[in-house]
Design an enzyme around this catalytic site. Structure first.
Site, PDB file in Angstrom:
ATOM      1  N   ASN A  95      -2.826   0.174  23.530  1.00  0.00           N
ATOM      2  CA  ASN A  95      -4.266   0.168  23.753  1.00  0.00           C
ATOM      3  C   ASN A  95      -4.878   1.420  23.136  1.00  0.00           C
ATOM      4  O   ASN A  95      -4.166   2.241  22.541  1.00  0.00           O
ATOM      5  CB  ASN A  95      -4.591   0.066  25.252  1.00  0.00           C
ATOM      6  CG  ASN A  95      -3.944   1.174  26.060  1.00  0.00           C
ATOM      7  OD1 ASN A  95      -4.267   2.348  25.884  1.00  0.00           O
ATOM      8  ND2 ASN A  95      -3.016   0.813  26.943  1.00  0.00           N
ATOM      9  N   LYS A 146      13.726  -5.641  12.580  1.00  0.00           N
ATOM     10  CA  LYS A 146      12.362  -6.065  12.237  1.00  0.00           C
ATOM     11  C   LYS A 146      12.329  -7.574  12.032  1.00  0.00           C
ATOM     12  O   LYS A 146      13.170  -8.147  11.316  1.00  0.00           O
ATOM     13  CB  LYS A 146      11.892  -5.346  10.975  1.00  0.00           C
ATOM     14  CG  LYS A 146      10.498  -5.785  10.532  1.00  0.00           C
ATOM     15  CD  LYS A 146      10.106  -5.169   9.205  1.00  0.00           C
ATOM     16  CE  LYS A 146       8.770  -5.730   8.736  1.00  0.00           C
ATOM     17  NZ  LYS A 146       8.372  -5.213   7.402  1.00  0.00           N
ATOM     18  N   PHE A 189      -8.103   4.937  38.250  1.00  0.00           N
ATOM     19  CA  PHE A 189      -9.192   4.751  37.285  1.00  0.00           C
ATOM     20  C   PHE A 189      -9.467   3.267  37.125  1.00  0.00           C
ATOM     21  O   PHE A 189      -8.551   2.444  37.189  1.00  0.00           O
ATOM     22  CB  PHE A 189      -8.818   5.350  35.930  1.00  0.00           C
ATOM     23  CG  PHE A 189      -9.057   6.833  35.829  1.00  0.00           C
ATOM     24  CD1 PHE A 189     -10.047   7.345  35.008  1.00  0.00           C
ATOM     25  CD2 PHE A 189      -8.294   7.718  36.573  1.00  0.00           C
ATOM     26  CE1 PHE A 189     -10.270   8.709  34.928  1.00  0.00           C
ATOM     27  CE2 PHE A 189      -8.499   9.085  36.496  1.00  0.00           C
ATOM     28  CZ  PHE A 189      -9.496   9.576  35.668  1.00  0.00           C
ATOM     29  N   LYS A 220     -10.920  -2.652  43.443  1.00  0.00           N
ATOM     30  CA  LYS A 220      -9.647  -2.021  43.065  1.00  0.00           C
ATOM     31  C   LYS A 220      -9.280  -0.914  44.041  1.00  0.00           C
ATOM     32  O   LYS A 220      -8.105  -0.743  44.393  1.00  0.00           O
ATOM     33  CB  LYS A 220      -9.752  -1.472  41.634  1.00  0.00           C
ATOM     34  CG  LYS A 220      -8.442  -0.930  41.080  1.00  0.00           C
ATOM     35  CD  LYS A 220      -8.582  -0.568  39.600  1.00  0.00           C
ATOM     36  CE  LYS A 220      -7.253  -0.104  39.023  1.00  0.00           C
ATOM     37  NZ  LYS A 220      -7.373   0.214  37.567  1.00  0.00           N
TER      38      LYS A 220
END
Length: 401
Positions: free
Chosen positions: A205, A284, A318, A332
């Site tokens: 992210n 890969k 957070f 939350k």
């Protein structure tokens, strides 16, 4: 806090204006000083207009007749920062030479001193330069190591002035503050987590880690023992903070569990990936072998586990939301049994992920929401710790509190 910002003659002198602005955003009053040679690279008028203060350049510059300028300036400040610091001024400081205003000011200063060197790579590596730095460090001078990269002379290597944000962080770390978190052990998580698909590709992210690192720095300034569990970032950890570097959500969970018993306050500022790939390819994945679908499985909810096993710890979470900020944050807070939640609207490009600023809403259990305007993340960290301390003061003492 009053900071003397001294600028010496180097091509990087222009960055001192940004350092000045960042210090002001952290509520510091800046008292500008320049060497004569610095004026070849940046005009005194620039620093004067930005700071609102007269720029002192000359040892014999006109001042109040009842004051000796270098003495009075040293006495009214809390810290001396030299940005950039040339090889010349560092040599003068190391050997006690006082032949201009800045070198005389240094000898008159009894407060913390921070220097941010900038010079050619060979000058930086020279044994005389390193001996001077060693002598200054032994006296307690904080040295902000220069970066490596392309230099003004056309060469590459160490010697490039550190980034302004790093310099300001070092200055704030040295600034005096009441040890209001003395006796507390604070665990802060920061940055993103990275979930590998194969040795090349991964899920992650946009978290930069800046908010978590600012929280760790401010907790350390307030006297706490600080453990920083960080996902991959490009940030330098604050001084005197115990860094545990992790990559994945599972690694972060293990690190938090391993340190959790010691912590009296836990601040989960990391942006933990919600999912990870089912299995990681050892090699890969070739384009012609790849499937157009990626199977995911949930990552552990570290914050939820901490809320279920609080054991007297003060828990801060957070909430990064793009809609119904307060409503979602309160849900939350209750669901994860938090004591304080920091909510921010990630839809704004001027704050949140990757930005140096944030605009937050602080909500304590059973308390009203406290909105704060957009401000530097260092200042947001101060507001968060103020709220934590206020909440703790209204609670029965817990372990370490």
């Amino acid at each position: 806090m009053k900071v003397i910002l001294a600028v010496t003659g180097c091509i990087a002198a222009y960055k001192s204006a940004l350092v000045l602005r960042l210090l002001q955003e952290a509520d510091a009053e800046v008292l500008p000083v320049m060497s004569k040679h610095a004026q070849h690279f940046i005009g005194p008028l620039t620093l004067e207009k930005l700071s609102g203060r007269r720029v002192v350049v000359d040892q014999f510059q006109e001042s109040s007749p009842d004051q000796i300028e270098h003495i009075s300036l040293a006495r009214q400040s809390d810290l001396l920062a030299v940005v950039p610091a040339t090889a010349n001024i560092l040599g003068k400081f190391a050997h006690g030479i006082a032949d201009d205003f800045l070198s005389t000011l240094y000898l008159s200063t009894t407060t913390p001193v921070v220097v941010a060197p900038a010079m050619n790579v060979e000058m930086w590596r020279h044994p005389a330069m390193q001996a001077n730095l060693s002598a200054l460090r032994q006296r307690g001078v904080a040295v902000v190591e220069p970066d490596s990269g392309f230099l003004a002379c056309g060469e590459e290597g160490e010697g490039r002035l550190a980034e302004p944000e790093v310099i300001v962080q070092a200055i704030l770390a040295q600034s005096p503050v009441e040890p209001t978190l003395g006796g507390q052990t604070v665990l802060v998580t920061a940055g993103p987590t990275v979930e590998d698909i194969d040795p090349v590709r991964f899920l992650s992210n946009r978290s930069s880690g800046k908010m978590g690192y600012a929280l760790a720095l401010e907790a350390r300034r307030r006297g706490a023992r600080v453990i920083l569990v960080s996902g991959p970032t490009h940030l330098d950890p604050p001084q005197d903070v115990e860094l545990i570097a992790v990559r994945s959500a599972q690694e972060m969970e293990a690190a938090v569990a391993g340190q959790g018993d010691a912590a009296t306050i836990v601040v989960m500022a990391a942006a933990v990936s919600d999912f990870r790939p089912v299995g990681q390819a050892a090699q890969k994945i070739k384009k012609n072998q790849a499937q157009p679908r990626l199977d995911l499985q949930p990552n552990p909810d570290i914050l939820l586990r901490l809320g279920r096993q609080k054991e007297g710890r003060f828990l801060v979470g957070f909430a990064a939301e793009s809609e119904r900020l307060e409503e979602n944050a309160r849900l939350k807070l209750e669901r994860k049994n938090l004591d304080l939640i920091v909510a921010n609207d990630i839809s704004s490009p001027a704050s949140g992920f990757e930005s140096d600023h944030n605009q937050v809403l602080l909500i304590t259990r059973g308390g009203p929401a406290q909105p704060f305007p957009r401000m530097p993340k260092a200042k947001v960290a101060c507001k968060i710790w103020d709220a934590v301390q206020e909440a703790l003061a209204g609670q029965p003492a817990t372990a370490g509190g």
